[in-house]
Write an enzyme that holds these catalytic residues in place. Structure first.
Site, PDB file in Angstrom:
ATOM      1  N   ARG A   1     -30.998   8.018  -6.013  1.00  0.00           N
ATOM      2  CA  ARG A   1     -32.177   7.427  -5.007  1.00  0.00           C
ATOM      3  C   ARG A   1     -31.558   6.516  -3.847  1.00  0.00           C
ATOM      4  NH1 ARG A   1     -36.159   2.607  -6.498  1.00  0.00           N
ATOM      5  NH2 ARG A   1     -37.620   2.778  -4.477  1.00  0.00           N
TER       6      ARG A   1
ATOM      7  N   HIS B   1     -32.041   7.870  -0.134  1.00  0.00           N
ATOM      8  CA  HIS B   1     -32.603   7.054   0.934  1.00  0.00           C
ATOM      9  C   HIS B   1     -31.439   6.597   2.190  1.00  0.00           C
ATOM     10  CE1 HIS B   1     -36.068   4.690  -0.944  1.00  0.00           C
ATOM     11  NE2 HIS B   1     -35.750   5.752  -1.367  1.00  0.00           N
TER      12      HIS B   1
ATOM     13  N   HIS C   1     -36.653  12.797 -10.318  1.00  0.00           N
ATOM     14  CA  HIS C   1     -37.389  12.053 -10.945  1.00  0.00           C
ATOM     15  C   HIS C   1     -37.269  12.409 -12.484  1.00  0.00           C
ATOM     16  CE1 HIS C   1     -40.093  10.524  -7.256  1.00  0.00           C
ATOM     17  NE2 HIS C   1     -38.735  10.121  -7.309  1.00  0.00           N
TER      18      HIS C   1
END
Length: 330
Positions: free
Chosen positions: A63, A67, A195
């Protein structure tokens, strides 16, 4: 004739890789061959040890890498700590929930490399390699990482908004955002499969399980029993406990596999943006393909990760090699 047919087939296969696996000419797989030959081994050892300590590390690093690449490119700008004169990316609202274990493995890897190859390996390359290793260690695919990225010279929280997907976005908005980064709709669906590991905070899915609209108390696209079970962990309250989370994949939460897509077909997508992938005609077929075959998911995920890792790459004088990933050289 057979030779010509074989040649055409070979050229077609080569064109597939040329089109779908872009190569940044400034990056090289053997970039550290002479200056830090054990770079991958050192990072792998750190990553494997950290994953044993904290299974959430793989999801956290993945993650954080995403980002980072979506804001200013893959330049480790998300690792910079804020100062009295600069509020860095890391402290933008959407990045405040980025997991500490994900940061920790990256800083550990940097410290280990500085002992063996001081001032040689960039934090940006560490992020790309460590993320790959952690995904693989969690059961996912492995791919070769081209190296030679430099660390960015800018990190501002004000530049984050509008560059990171939000859970309340429409699928058209999300597709548009990915397209602006050079990523296709297929890439978006494949990267969403990240995910399959990790967790989300209550505030990110609360609108789906309480007072959804005037007709439905719970989002009708959601498995109702699943939604009610989430209410136990996330009770309706004016002040939510920021430490409470729910697993993104209720089936195999710490294994990198294709159950994320299988769950969507059962209404078990945690975030609205997850479940939308099955409902929208532009993405439904991709979801079904990846739900039916883990090999298909892994293939598309690798292509998408390579493309992601090439976004906004800085080389030469466009960046630096930080001594400490959390601060600019100065």
């Amino acid at each position: 004739m057979a030779f010509i047919t074989s040649l055409i087939s070979l050229l077609a296969a080569l064109s597939f890789f040329l089109v779908f696996i872009p190569c940044n000419a400034r990056l090289k797989h053997d970039f550290y061959k002479k200056t830090c030959p054990n770079v991958e081994k050192i990072i792998y050892n750190v990553a494997s040890q950290k994953l044993l300590e904290a299974p959430v590390t793989a999801a956290g690093a993945l993650r954080i890498f995403f980002h980072d690449c979506f804001v200013e490119g893959c330049d480790a700008s998300v690792l910079i700590a804020s100062s009295e004169t600069n509020k860095a990316e890391r402290d933008s609202e959407i990045n405040l929930s980025l997991p500490g274990d994900g940061y920790d493995v990256l800083f550990r890897a940097k410290r280990a490399l500085e002992l063996q190859c001081p001032g040689i390996v960039s934090c940006a390359d560490i992020m790309a390699i460590a993320t790959r290793d952690l995904v693989h260690l969690a059961g996912g695919p492995r791919w070769e990482v081209a190296k030679g990225r430099r660390d960015g010279l800018i990190s501002k929280a004000s530049r984050v908004e509008g560059n990171i997907p939000h859970v309340n976005q429409t699928i058209s908005q999300t597709i548009s955002l990915f397209k602006s980064k050079g990523l296709s709709t297929l890439d978006m669906v494949a990267l969403s499969g990240g995910h399959t590991i990790g967790f989300s905070h209550c505030k990110e899915f609360m609108p789906r399980i309480y007072s959804y609209n005037k007709t439905h108390d719970i989002d009708p696209t959601m498995n109702q029993d699943f939604a009610r079970s989430l209410r136990g962990s996330c009770p309706k309250s004016k002040k939510l406990d920021p430490t409470v989370v729910a697993l993104n994949d209720v089936s195999t939460p710490f294994v990198f596999d294709n159950f994320y897509y299988k769950n969507l077909k059962k209404g078990l997508g945690l975030l609205a943006t997850d479940q939308m992938l099955l409902l929208d005609s532009r993405t439904r077929a991709y979801v079904k393909r990846m739900a039916d075959a883990k090999t298909a998911f892994f293939k598309h995920f690798v292509v998408a990760m390579i493309k992601l890792s090439n976004i906004g790459v800085k080389t030469g004088k466009d960046g630096e090699i930080r001594r400490d990933c959390g601060s600019f050289n100065g």
